[in-house]
Design an enzyme around this catalytic site. Structure first.
Site, PDB file in Angstrom:
ATOM      1  CB  SER A  16      18.298  39.546  87.502  1.00  0.00           C
ATOM      2  OG  SER A  16      16.995  39.477  87.938  1.00  0.00           O
ATOM      3  CG  ASN A  17      13.688  38.605  84.815  1.00  0.00           C
ATOM      4  OD1 ASN A  17      12.845  39.326  85.077  1.00  0.00           O
ATOM      5  ND2 ASN A  17      13.860  37.290  85.001  1.00  0.00           N
TER       6      ASN A  17
END
Ligand code: PMT
Length: 402
Positions: free
Chosen positions: A209-210
């Protein structure tokens, strides 16, 4: 212009511009506001409570204890009473106290207790206004979500000329009016916003993810809603508290789910804003069971995800307007501009990972907005709510819109 029924706490601090608080109070009362004035101790050297209480039609507060009765002036109640806490003039000293949470008089205590929005109108000499300490404090206060009413330029009490004059009371009233009566200029428009991060499963317990928090996307959703639009949100996993009921809200996890949801809505939208930080790659074959720790190294084979903005850009109709974001670490302007063509966007909003107070997680952003026709505009570092409204203002300048 009407501020009828609005409850304004007007904070007055020790600055020569305190004399303008009298005129400001008159204008506030004339426009229908209820005004409760709180003075800092040093403001008493510049203007008398008698003047301000006569104009505001209420006793002016400046100490924790009421003189005659010995009763306590409850700053917590005061902080809850107001629809807006306006500090005008805001001296360098009070700004510093606000920025660092100092609480040595009724005004600073009220600031720390206030749940309502806060507007600060600095006033000081030009060199003080440009001093790094003051700039830093203003930046900090802005990052807390306070609205700064930038000092105006002109002749100063010191005899010098430059930026530092408190914003003229007439201009402050205009800003308050705009704040309390938002435009309904997107009434009847259907808007799709993608926001937040995506999560790409590695196995049932892990993902790629980020750092997107969803704050920028949510600020946009709120701005569109306030300005009359019907708002459809497709959001990746976020931890913000949101009243989802005021939007058409779809929660998704992966880029593919975000694409599926956005595609199903796209044809009935007037406007799409792609604010999500979509993972460009995902594990090609997510494990169905938790991957056990065994070898020293583990290779995860990634495949390219669908590009939502690009795919929907290919089927964009002439009446539809697309806005994309660009989050870059190098060749920022060039990369952002190339996305306009590549993804068939009408506007691209560049936020840089290199600028402090911009991009992921923080409450503020600093953006450069590029139009397809080559024009552009840059913002200062400002709360994401303000940046969202700037983006909406720019959308209205696009040829599709006008
Ligand atoms: O959520 P916050 O913490 O408030 O942070 C806000 C933000 C930094 C995430 C936001 O302002 C932002 O910049 N969002 C886009 C980030 C990004 O993915 O940029 P990009 O340059 O990789 O993508 C360009 C555009 O294509 C974006 O509009 C993106 O939404 C879109 N895109 C990208 C990849 C993909 N597979 N599908 C897409 O739709």
């Amino acid at each position: 212009m009407s501020l009828k029924g609005k409850r304004i706490i007007l904070g007055v601090t020790g600055s020569i511009a305190a004399y303008k608080a009298a005129h400001l109070t008159r204008l506030l009362i004339k426009s229908g506001a209820e005004v409760q004035i709180v003075m800092s101790t040093s403001a008493l050297d510049f203007i008398t409570p008698l003047t301000l209480s006569t104009l505001s039609k209420r006793p002016v507060l400046h100490q924790f204890q009421k003189d005659e009765t010995g009763e306590w002036n409850n700053h917590v109640e005061l902080g809850l009473w107001g629809d807006l806490f306006l500090v005008a003039p805001a001296s360098a000293n009070t700004l510093a106290k606000f920025a660092h949470g100092l609480c040595d008089n009724l005004l600073t205590a009220t600031y720390l207790s206030a749940r309502c929005p806060v507007m600060l109108a600095p006033a000081m000499d030009l060199d003080m206004y440009q001093h790094p300490a003051v700039r830093e404090n203003l930046k900090k206060l802005q990052s807390f979500g306070n609205h700064i009413l930038d000092a105006e330029s002109g002749e100063l009490a010191s005899g010098l000329s430059g930026q530092g004059r408190m914003m003229e009371p007439e201009h402050i009233i205009e800003r308050l009016d705009a704040f309390f009566s938002p435009k309904r200029d997107f009434l009847g428009k259907k808007v799709l916003i993608t926001m937040g991060p995506t999560q790409e499963a590695i196995d049932p317990v892990r993902f790629i993810s980020n750092h997107s928090s969803g704050k920028m996307g949510l600020s946009l959703a709120n701005a569109f809603k306030e300005r009359g639009a019907e708002v459809y949100v497709v959001s990746g996993p976020i931890a913000l508290s949101v009243d989802q009921g005021q939007f058409h809200w779809i929660n998704v996890r992966s880029a593919q789910e975000m694409f599926d949801a956005a595609s199903s809505l796209h044809s009935k939208m007037d406007l799409c804003v792609f604010a999500a930080a979509v993972a460009d790659y995902a594990p090609a074959e997510p494990a169905t069971e938790k991957i056990k720790k065994s070898e020293d190294e583990l290779t995860i084979h990634l495949k390219k995800n669908v590009d939502i903005a690009f795919s929907l850009g290919k089927i964009k109709k002439p009446h539809q307007l697309h806005v994309g974001f660009a989050l870059e670490t190098e060749n920022e302007v060039q990369n952002a501009q190339s996305k306009l063509e590549k993804k068939n966007l009408d506007l691209v909003v560049l936020n840089s990972m290199k600028e402090s107070g911009a991009g992921f997680q923080v409450d503020t952003n600093r953006v450069h907005i590029f139009h397809r026709n080559g024009t552009s505009v840059s913002s200062t570092t400002a709360p994401k709510e303000e940046i969202a409204n700037l983006i909406l203002d720019e959308i209205k300048k696009a040829p599709v819109w006008v």
